[in-house]
Design a protein around this motif. Sequence first.
Motif, PDB file in Angstrom:
ATOM      1  N   ARG A 105      -9.886 -35.201   1.526  1.00  0.00           N
ATOM      2  CA  ARG A 105      -8.918 -36.311   1.115  1.00  0.00           C
ATOM      3  C   ARG A 105      -7.753 -35.854   1.550  1.00  0.00           C
ATOM      4  NH1 ARG A 105      -9.363 -35.795  -3.902  1.00  0.00           N
ATOM      5  NH2 ARG A 105     -10.547 -37.378  -4.536  1.00  0.00           N
ATOM      6  N   SER A 106      -7.052 -36.623   2.698  1.00  0.00           N
ATOM      7  CA  SER A 106      -5.971 -36.476   3.236  1.00  0.00           C
ATOM      8  C   SER A 106      -4.609 -36.567   2.692  1.00  0.00           C
ATOM      9  CB  SER A 106      -5.926 -37.180   4.723  1.00  0.00           C
ATOM     10  OG  SER A 106      -5.467 -38.590   4.381  1.00  0.00           O
ATOM     11  N   ALA A 107      -3.629 -36.403   2.932  1.00  0.00           N
ATOM     12  CA  ALA A 107      -2.208 -36.662   2.428  1.00  0.00           C
ATOM     13  C   ALA A 107      -1.789 -38.198   2.068  1.00  0.00           C
ATOM     14  CB  ALA A 107      -1.201 -36.199   2.679  1.00  0.00           C
ATOM     15  N   GLU A 108      -2.574 -39.186   3.150  1.00  0.00           N
ATOM     16  CA  GLU A 108      -2.450 -40.521   3.119  1.00  0.00           C
ATOM     17  C   GLU A 108      -2.791 -41.117   1.599  1.00  0.00           C
ATOM     18  OE1 GLU A 108      -1.119 -42.678   5.263  1.00  0.00           O
ATOM     19  OE2 GLU A 108      -0.829 -41.156   6.883  1.00  0.00           O
ATOM     20  N   PRO A 109      -1.794 -41.850   1.005  1.00  0.00           N
ATOM     21  CA  PRO A 109      -2.169 -42.728  -0.235  1.00  0.00           C
ATOM     22  C   PRO A 109      -3.516 -43.444   0.022  1.00  0.00           C
ATOM     23  CG  PRO A 109       0.159 -42.302   0.027  1.00  0.00           C
ATOM     24  CD  PRO A 109      -0.402 -42.021   1.372  1.00  0.00           C
TER      25      PRO A 109
END
Length: 366
Positions: free
Chosen positions: A319-323
Amino acid sequence: MSVDSVFESVTGARKAVLPSGLRLPAVLPTADEALDASLAQRLAHDGFPAHALGRLEALVLQLARIQSTNAQSFDLLAFDSPQVVVFAADHGIADEGVSAFSLEVTQQRVLQMLRGRAPVNTLAALHGFEVTVVDAGLASHVVLPEDATRRVPLVVRKIGHGTRNMVLSPAMSITQAVAALHAGMDVVKHLPGNVLALGDVGVGSTSCAALLLSRLCGVPLADACGRDHHQEGGLNNSQLQNKLEKLFAAASRHRKAVTPLDALAAMGGFEIAMMVGAMLQAASERRVVLVDGFVAGAAALVARGLCPAVADYLVFGHRSAEPGHRLLLIHLQAQPLLDMELRVGQASGALLAWPLLQAAQSLLEP
């Protein structure tokens, strides 16, 4: 969760009529209750509660289903010649100031990968993956300096010199979208192995991912391209407001693009379309598909819309930091293996998760 007004008309049924020229490979579901029961017994150990291995057990079962065609004959997991493919493309919407970077940065990142100096190169070498970079639609030709050594192959499958500005017109035609899907399939056909990690590079790509998430899942656009409060650098508040306004304009212009393929053509990118094709082809060949971040996740969303069974073959690395990535994974009902707050892309997160697949493999060894 409320839905933006421009998306109210797309929250109902979406009946897709695919163009006659689109050739989708056959993808078989992997569900196998007999195999699951057999593996559950092999993973059980005296003195431990049921499902003691938690999500690692679920990973073992998913990988075994992918590699098994007969529960009685399945023995061990085998990973052969793992491959990383990074699809690169530019986006016309970048002209609207929706990114903190200029288009030239896409080519800079491609050159770093070709010279073996990007994070993906380091992680691929660590884990024994071969790296391929695909020019899906860069705005300019890639030219290495004369004194530079190319360490990674570049496959040129350019559909166009970047997509069109989707605020003014569809990003690509349906014909181009179909060509990109077929090109992604063809790239995978020519790669060895049974594991494929997919990543991307392209300034403006997260705008495409946010629009696809919003359109295909009914997520409010402000949430789909929301800002991490801990984020440093990137867009400031006024730039973020401009980005939202431009994405709302694109969504309004293409409000009739409600099926996965139509939304992909209207608001996607060449690299996203090629990743969709790559996922479909890899699944048809029963390969394990390691999915990277937000943009690759948007490709998975489209691929699942075109062929629901492809979801069985997708392993979401992180899961990336992009909301918006968090929301996308929720809608895909996917549990990522890691959460490292990465922003780097290029399949780096997928490769960081690779040791967990190796651990799953080891658990079935005698």
